[in-house]
Design a protein around this motif. Structure first.
Motif, PDB file in Angstrom:
ATOM      1  N   GLU A  39       0.686  51.570  60.371  1.00 44.37           N
ATOM      2  CA  GLU A  39      -0.496  51.991  59.612  1.00 44.37           C
ATOM      3  C   GLU A  39      -0.785  51.014  58.498  1.00 44.37           C
ATOM      4  O   GLU A  39       0.088  50.743  57.676  1.00 44.37           O
ATOM      5  CB  GLU A  39      -0.252  53.369  58.982  1.00 44.37           C
ATOM      6  N   SER A  40      -1.999  50.515  58.446  1.00 42.42           N
ATOM      7  CA  SER A  40      -2.358  49.607  57.360  1.00 42.42           C
ATOM      8  C   SER A  40      -2.447  50.344  56.031  1.00 42.42           C
ATOM      9  O   SER A  40      -2.312  49.738  54.982  1.00 42.42           O
ATOM     10  CB  SER A  40      -3.676  48.898  57.670  1.00 42.42           C
ATOM     11  N   SER A  42       6.711  54.510  57.686  1.00 39.23           N
ATOM     12  CA  SER A  42       5.491  53.711  57.686  1.00 39.23           C
ATOM     13  C   SER A  42       5.882  52.235  57.733  1.00 39.23           C
ATOM     14  O   SER A  42       6.558  51.736  56.832  1.00 39.23           O
ATOM     15  CB  SER A  42       4.667  53.997  56.432  1.00 39.23           C
ATOM     16  N   ASP A  50       3.846  49.497  57.611  1.00 39.37           N
ATOM     17  CA  ASP A  50       2.504  48.959  57.385  1.00 39.37           C
ATOM     18  C   ASP A  50       2.439  47.433  57.423  1.00 39.37           C
ATOM     19  O   ASP A  50       1.377  46.865  57.618  1.00 39.37           O
ATOM     20  CB  ASP A  50       1.904  49.500  56.087  1.00 39.37           C
ATOM     21  N   ARG A  51       3.571  46.773  57.297  1.00 40.65           N
ATOM     22  CA  ARG A  51       3.582  45.308  57.409  1.00 40.65           C
ATOM     23  C   ARG A  51       4.158  44.850  58.752  1.00 40.65           C
ATOM     24  O   ARG A  51       4.418  43.672  58.948  1.00 40.65           O
ATOM     25  CB  ARG A  51       4.363  44.709  56.253  1.00 40.65           C
ATOM     26  N   GLY A  91      -0.378  52.621  54.877  1.00 38.24           N
ATOM     27  CA  GLY A  91       0.907  53.003  54.321  1.00 38.24           C
ATOM     28  C   GLY A  91       1.280  54.448  54.581  1.00 38.24           C
ATOM     29  O   GLY A  91       0.717  55.123  55.440  1.00 38.24           O
TER      30      GLY A  91
END
Length: 149
Positions: free
Chosen positions: A99-100, A121, A123-124, A102
């Motif tokens: 997920e971008s 998460s 996110d990266r 977060g």
């Protein structure tokens, strides 16, 4: 209703980033069965810190997914059932969300869908890169010795 420009730009940038990431990922090979699972350290959306190596002795299901992915959203209830049925026997189910936005978006999705298995998460895409994730959903089973099955 008037939509603010920064919100529109954020959505467009996130969509473009996702498309670029998926296009760059084409052709990557998944990790081979019967190989050692790459270790990683993470924190669940509830704040539980862990490393994969600390879960040796337990079977671990790693599910790479995203809230915006329709097939991922369809598999989530089945993973919840699996978790509830086998957690007392030592199964650990970890959802690794790409997920971008977060943890906030993952937490809301987990709450709305009454998910009780571990959620992280990513996110990266740090963990996803270690596991050569292309496409999602992708699931790995890690045995009690840390080997991908």
């Amino acid at each position: 209703m008037r939509i603010k420009l920064p919100v529109v730009l954020a959505v467009v940038i996130a969509a473009i980033a996702g498309i670029v990431w998926l296009m760059a990922a084409r052709g990557s090979a998944a990790l081979a069965k019967n190989t050692q699972a790459p270790d990683f350290a993470a924190q669940t959306i509830e704040g539980r810190k862990f490393a994969l190596r600390d879960l040796r002795g337990r079977v671990v299901l790693l599910d790479f997914w995203a809230t915006w992915c329709p097939p991922c959203r369809r598999e989530v209830p089945e993973l919840e059932k699996l978790w509830k049925r086998y957690k007392e026997k030592g199964l650990v189910v970890i959802g690794i969300a790409l997920e971008s936005g977060g943890a906030r978006g993952v937490r809301k999705f987990a709450e709305d869908n009454k998910l009780t298995y571990w959620q992280v998460s990513d996110d990266r895409a740090t963990i996803a890169r270690k596991y050569k994730i292309r496409p999602i959903p992708t699931t790995y089973i890690v045995d009690t010795k840390g080997v991908i099955r």
